[in-house]
Enzyme design. Structure first.
Site, PDB file in Angstrom:
ATOM      1  N   ASP A 112      71.816 135.953  -3.642  1.00  0.00           N
ATOM      2  CA  ASP A 112      70.371 136.078  -3.374  1.00  0.00           C
ATOM      3  C   ASP A 112      70.186 136.493  -1.928  1.00  0.00           C
ATOM      4  O   ASP A 112      70.465 135.690  -1.029  1.00  0.00           O
ATOM      5  CB  ASP A 112      69.712 134.690  -3.540  1.00  0.00           C
ATOM      6  CG  ASP A 112      68.900 134.610  -4.816  1.00  0.00           C
ATOM      7  OD1 ASP A 112      68.936 135.576  -5.577  1.00  0.00           O
ATOM      8  OD2 ASP A 112      68.233 133.586  -5.034  1.00  0.00           O
TER       9      ASP A 112
ATOM     10  N   GLU B  20      76.668 135.602  -8.095  1.00  0.00           N
ATOM     11  CA  GLU B  20      75.299 135.990  -7.759  1.00  0.00           C
ATOM     12  C   GLU B  20      75.046 135.776  -6.274  1.00  0.00           C
ATOM     13  O   GLU B  20      75.437 134.754  -5.707  1.00  0.00           O
ATOM     14  CB  GLU B  20      74.293 135.187  -8.579  1.00  0.00           C
ATOM     15  CG  GLU B  20      72.891 135.739  -8.404  1.00  0.00           C
ATOM     16  CD  GLU B  20      71.833 134.973  -9.184  1.00  0.00           C
ATOM     17  OE1 GLU B  20      70.717 135.487  -9.288  1.00  0.00           O
ATOM     18  OE2 GLU B  20      72.119 133.857  -9.677  1.00  0.00           O
TER      19      GLU B  20
ATOM     20  N   GLU C 292      70.683 139.740  -6.044  1.00  0.00           N
ATOM     21  CA  GLU C 292      69.246 139.580  -6.238  1.00  0.00           C
ATOM     22  C   GLU C 292      68.656 139.879  -4.870  1.00  0.00           C
ATOM     23  O   GLU C 292      68.718 139.070  -3.950  1.00  0.00           O
ATOM     24  CB  GLU C 292      68.870 138.184  -6.736  1.00  0.00           C
ATOM     25  CG  GLU C 292      67.408 138.172  -7.153  1.00  0.00           C
ATOM     26  CD  GLU C 292      67.010 136.965  -7.998  1.00  0.00           C
ATOM     27  OE1 GLU C 292      65.835 136.604  -7.946  1.00  0.00           O
ATOM     28  OE2 GLU C 292      67.867 136.402  -8.693  1.00  0.00           O
TER      29      GLU C 292
ATOM     30  N   HIS D 268      68.265 130.357  -1.709  1.00  0.00           N
ATOM     31  CA  HIS D 268      67.337 130.418  -2.836  1.00  0.00           C
ATOM     32  C   HIS D 268      65.935 130.552  -2.256  1.00  0.00           C
ATOM     33  O   HIS D 268      65.361 129.572  -1.777  1.00  0.00           O
ATOM     34  CB  HIS D 268      67.470 129.166  -3.714  1.00  0.00           C
ATOM     35  CG  HIS D 268      66.956 129.380  -5.103  1.00  0.00           C
ATOM     36  ND1 HIS D 268      66.767 128.364  -6.000  1.00  0.00           N
ATOM     37  CD2 HIS D 268      66.603 130.514  -5.755  1.00  0.00           C
ATOM     38  CE1 HIS D 268      66.319 128.876  -7.135  1.00  0.00           C
ATOM     39  NE2 HIS D 268      66.209 130.165  -7.001  1.00  0.00           N
TER      40      HIS D 268
ATOM     41  N   HIS E  37      75.818 131.474 -11.764  1.00  0.00           N
ATOM     42  CA  HIS E  37      74.412 131.649 -11.358  1.00  0.00           C
ATOM     43  C   HIS E  37      74.205 130.980 -10.004  1.00  0.00           C
ATOM     44  O   HIS E  37      74.721 129.889  -9.769  1.00  0.00           O
ATOM     45  CB  HIS E  37      73.503 130.994 -12.419  1.00  0.00           C
ATOM     46  CG  HIS E  37      72.055 130.952 -12.039  1.00  0.00           C
ATOM     47  ND1 HIS E  37      71.406 129.788 -11.687  1.00  0.00           N
ATOM     48  CD2 HIS E  37      71.132 131.944 -11.956  1.00  0.00           C
ATOM     49  CE1 HIS E  37      70.135 130.067 -11.426  1.00  0.00           C
ATOM     50  NE2 HIS E  37      69.941 131.360 -11.566  1.00  0.00           N
ATOM     51  N   ASN E  38      73.449 131.635  -9.123  1.00  0.00           N
ATOM     52  CA  ASN E  38      73.178 131.071  -7.783  1.00  0.00           C
ATOM     53  C   ASN E  38      74.449 130.467  -7.179  1.00  0.00           C
ATOM     54  O   ASN E  38      74.483 129.298  -6.783  1.00  0.00           O
ATOM     55  CB  ASN E  38      72.069 130.007  -7.852  1.00  0.00           C
ATOM     56  CG  ASN E  38      70.700 130.640  -8.080  1.00  0.00           C
ATOM     57  OD1 ASN E  38      70.573 131.864  -8.124  1.00  0.00           O
ATOM     58  ND2 ASN E  38      69.679 129.828  -8.227  1.00  0.00           N
TER      59      ASN E  38
END
Length: 637
Positions: free
Chosen positions: A203, A201, A250, A216, A171-172
């Protein structure tokens, strides 16, 4: 013989007289003896204190060597099978392998191979025998590790559909600290890939000069160029695993910068990028297997229309075209946005434009927002199309096999509690990704086990945050050669399963597990100790379905981190061994209410080796402590 061998090995180093601590270290390294510096300094100091000064003789060195290498628990085993206490003939070694290590398939060749590999004394080796020196080397080797050597390589069936596997997921991935002000760094991607992670991931946000950036959003975390991230991924994608890598985007970029993203992915990844279905098959009724997708990078993102429309469009020049998708948001309040979209019904297929799809009215509508997606990026999505999760029933009726859901941990936890059966039925059909709730500002992690228990494939964790959760993650994916894909148990792959974690029913395959914790060796000293001391105790924990969860503690051994002895036996009854993990955690008892972490090792219960086994230990950061280990006897039926 061992006496002569030892002297001939070390006499060169003593040619010019006695040696100091530095020389002692060099000599041990030459002899391939792993040592902890604190422990060695302590033993060295005790030796030189006997005759003041700071150098040692050959006899002193022999005493130091024996203190580190000749462990009494190994000697006891060796003498039990040796004819004269000095030599172990191949036949006796074979007896040891079969009777003590439960290697029922072992034969004379097995014993001979071990002798050839580990016996350092030539005269002993040529007689097909083993000295105590060889036996120690064998007992300290990977072959005697508690982790089954067969599981160090890919041994599972890799030809099942992608949704039949647990997939190592991050994640992230770009963050290397917290979620608010911490740095974003390419190292996040490099280290996750080197650990065998198979779902990263990214973003993405609009950056200056038409160059998308990764960070983020709406926080003070630093930014890195999307292009640089893809270059790093291109370099490290298949270094630790040949199996497919999923990039979970994302995407917060404008259509113009989405086109730049699509261009980056195509030009940098080249042939690695999967941009059309295998064999041009547009009517996909089942996901392909990890084997069929070897060395391919898959894009997980929103998609416009069907695979067929993408293929038709790709034949034309559609640069600069975008499609608008209405994104009806009815997330539960505790979830941050993720790469998800509401499910929509296809209308009549249109060749140029992706379909404009009508949405059934949501039950809990908070806002409708329009999302613009560049067709160039949309068309790179093949088997991993992000789809908004509505209900299990809705998915069953409308979702296609290549559409995946992302569900926040709080919502997922609630679903696992109240609709476990439906959840498992869902994960037998569709790839489901779980991600940490948005309130975990410090990048803390949730327990992944509760979501593996219901068959979730991509249980995404913050890889940068050490702790029990990441230790479970690392332990689970040690299995199957560390390739990042672990085949789910049959009862989590069968659409008609009635298994649930709280009601295992007929799916139980009870296992009775017994572990005799014998000793520790060169454990890390306590941070409170000025020398090499600690008051170690060991905690053995089982993670799995609720009724299998257990924790047992050993007694505390005072002031001994070099060679503590426990000789305590712990028994566990495990109902669903296929999902169970076992964790050995060594702590220093600082006070009755305070313990300091010294090291741990976590592995799947079904990867346990039987017999006398060495348990390696890892640091808090997941780095192997070279010289520290536990020694135990493992037995189960």
């Amino acid at each position: 013989m061992s006496h002569t061998w030892f002297w001939s090995l070390i006499q060169n180093d003593f040619k010019t007289g006695n040696i100091d601590l530095e020389g002692c270290m060099r000599l041990l390294e030459k002899m391939q003896v792993s040592f902890d510096e604190d422990h060695l300094k302590h033993i060295f100091k005790k030796t030189v204190d006997k005759h003041s000064g700071d150098i040692i003789s050959m006899d002193d060195f022999k005493a130091i060597y024996r203190a580190l290498v000749h462990r009494p628990e190994f000697e006891e085993l060796f003498k039990a099978y040796s004819v004269d206490g000095k030599i172990l003939p191949d036949g006796q070694l074979l007896k040891f392998l079969v009777k003590e290590q439960f290697q029922t398939e072992a034969n004379e060749t097995t014993a001979l191979e071990i002798i050839m590999k580990y016996e350092p004394i030539d005269e002993v080796r040529t007689k097909r025998m083993m000295s105590f020196e060889g036996f120690v080397r064998y007992m300290n080797s990977e072959e005697c590790s508690i982790f089954k050597s067969q599981h160090r390589t890919v041994y599972q069936d890799m030809t099942q559909p992608l949704c039949d596997y647990f997939i190592s997921s991050s994640h992230n991935t770009y963050l290397i600290a917290d979620q608010l002000v911490g740095p974003s760094h390419l190292w996040g991607y490099t280290s996750a890939l080197l650990k065998g992670c198979r779902c990263l991931e990214i973003d993405c946000w609009d950056g200056n000069n038409n160059e998308p950036v990764v960070y983020h959003g709406h926080t003070l975390t630093s930014k890195i160029p999307f292009r640089s991230v893809i270059h790093v991924i291109d370099k490290y994608a298949f270094m630790s695993s040949a199996y497919p890598l999923v990039l979970s985007l994302e995407n917060h970029c404008s259509p113009k910068q989405q086109e730049v993203m699509a261009d980056c992915l195509k030009t940098i990844l080249g042939d690695k990028l999967l941009s059309s279905p295998i064999g041009g098959e547009v009517d996909v009724t089942q996901l392909p297997s990890p084997e069929a997708l070897k060395f391919k990078v898959l894009i997980k993102n929103k998609k416009v229309g069907t695979l067929e429309q993408s293929l038709l469009r790709m034949e034309e020049d559609y640069h600069g075209e975008t499609e608008e998708l209405s994104d009806s948001d009815f997330m539960s309040e505790d979830e941050d946005s993720d790469d998800t979209l509401p499910l929509q019904q296809p209308r009549s297929p249109s060749k140029r434009k992706g379909d404009r799809r009508s949405v059934s009215p949501p039950q809990k509508k908070t806002k409708v927002r329009k999302t613009k997606i560049a067709l160039a990026l949309s068309d790179l999505v093949v088997y991993t199309k992000s789809q908004k999760f509505v209900t299990f029933q809705h998915s069953l009726q409308h979702q296609l096999c290549y559409e995946n859901n992302s569900i926040g941990e709080s919502h997922a936890r609630k679903l696992a509690r109240v609709s476990a059966k439906e959840f498992i039925s869902h994960t037998t059909r569709f790839i489901t990704r779980i991600y940490p709730k948005g309130t975990r500002m410090s990048s803390s992690n949730y327990n992944p086990q509760e979501f593996w228990n219901v068959g979730c494939q991509m249980v995404a964790l913050n890889f940068q945050t050490p702790g029990t959760q990441m230790e479970l993650q690392d332990g689970k994916f040690l299995d199957n050669g560390g390739c990042g894909y672990v085949l789910k148990p049959q009862f989590l792959r069968d659409c008609n399963t009635t298994f649930t974690p709280r009601n295992v029913g007929g799916y139980s395959k009870p296992m009775s597990l017994s572990i005799r914790l014998i000793s520790g060796h060169q454990l890390p000293p306590s941070s409170m100790s000025k020398t090499n001391k600690a008051d170690p105790k060991v905690q053995i924990e089982i993670y799995g379905v609720p009724e299998d969860e257990a924790r047992k503690k050993s007694s505390v051994i005072k002031s001994n981190a070099l060679c503590p002895k426990w000789n305590e036996t712990f028994s566990f009854n495990i109902q669903v061994p296929e999902l169970a993990m076992i964790r050995f955690c060594v702590e220093d008892e600082v006070s009755l209410v305070n313990n300091e972490f010294l090291g741990q090792y976590t592995l799947p219960v079904l990867s346990l080796n039987t017999g006398y086994r060495r348990i390696p230990l890892m640091s808090k950061e997941g780095i192997k402590l070279e010289s520290a280990s536990l020694f135990a006897h493992v037995w189960y039926y």
